[in-house]
Design an enzyme around this catalytic site. Structure first.
Site, PDB file in Angstrom:
ATOM      1  N   ILE A  69       0.849  -1.194   0.000  1.00 29.50           N
ATOM      2  CA  ILE A  69       0.000   0.000   0.000  1.00 29.50           C
ATOM      3  C   ILE A  69       0.879   1.236   0.000  1.00 29.50           C
ATOM      4  CG2 ILE A  69      -1.731   1.278   1.344  1.00 29.50           C
ATOM      5  CD1 ILE A  69      -2.334  -1.539   2.715  1.00 29.50           C
ATOM      6  N   CYS A  70       0.508   2.237  -0.801  1.00 26.99           N
ATOM      7  CA  CYS A  70       1.198   3.529  -0.767  1.00 26.99           C
ATOM      8  C   CYS A  70       0.149   4.634  -0.952  1.00 26.99           C
ATOM      9  CB  CYS A  70       2.306   3.612  -1.813  1.00 26.99           C
ATOM     10  SG  CYS A  70       1.747   3.709  -3.512  1.00 26.99           S
ATOM     11  N   ARG A  71       0.575   5.809  -1.349  1.00 26.22           N
ATOM     12  CA  ARG A  71      -0.353   6.925  -1.497  1.00 26.22           C
ATOM     13  C   ARG A  71      -1.277   6.748  -2.696  1.00 26.22           C
ATOM     14  NH1 ARG A  71      -1.097  11.728  -4.112  1.00 26.22           N
ATOM     15  NH2 ARG A  71       0.708  11.399  -5.436  1.00 26.22           N
ATOM     16  N   GLY A  73      -0.651   4.084  -5.319  1.00 25.05           N
ATOM     17  CA  GLY A  73      -0.544   2.770  -5.929  1.00 25.05           C
ATOM     18  C   GLY A  73       0.691   2.601  -6.800  1.00 25.05           C
ATOM     19  N   MET A  98      -3.797   5.005  -0.808  1.00 28.86           N
ATOM     20  CA  MET A  98      -4.521   5.698   0.260  1.00 28.86           C
ATOM     21  C   MET A  98      -5.420   6.808  -0.280  1.00 28.86           C
ATOM     22  SD  MET A  98      -4.011   4.085   3.037  1.00 28.86           S
ATOM     23  CE  MET A  98      -4.659   5.224   4.266  1.00 28.86           C
TER      24      MET A  98
END
Length: 121
Positions: A69-71, A73, A98
């Site tokens: 998971i990141c900001r 993708g 996110m």
């Protein structure tokens, strides 16, 4: 519904919500920077910043399943590709990151993984 990008399964928000509290689901790992994680993250999801992934590579279990998971993708897709290129077979990306997450959030530095053995509680 999952789709695939560059050989990496893309997990959508509804799928990720189903995984968050399911002990049988893949291991979820946030790969953003510490300040991003502290500002807001999915409760219970540990942090391993992207730039530290190579240092954790030998400690991660290749037989386990992972969702990154990141900001947005993008970074998590790169981490999934990196692990796949290093012999990990079951790695996935949270598509949209996110920015797409509409579930529960928490702030603060809840769980930064310094020793990846912490993932196997």
């Amino acid at each position: 519904m999952s789709n695939e990008l560059d050989g990496i399964i893309q997990v959508d928000t509804d799928e990720l919500k189903g995984m968050v509290n399911d002990s049988a689901s893949p291991i979820l790992i946030d790969v953003r920077e510490i300040d991003e994680y502290e500002e807001s993250h999915i409760p219970g999801v540990p942090l391993i910043p992207m730039q530290t992934i190579p240092a954790h590579l030998e400690k991660l279990d290749k037989s386990k399943s992972y969702v990154f998971i990141c900001r947005s993708g993008a970074r998590s897709q790169n981490v999934a590709l990196y692990l796949k290129n290093n012999g990990f077979n079951d790695v996935r990306n949270y598509y949209g990151g996110m920015l797409s997450w509409d579930g529960d959030r928490q702030d603060g530095l809840e769980w930064m993984v310094e020793n990846t053995q912490e993932l196997y509680r």
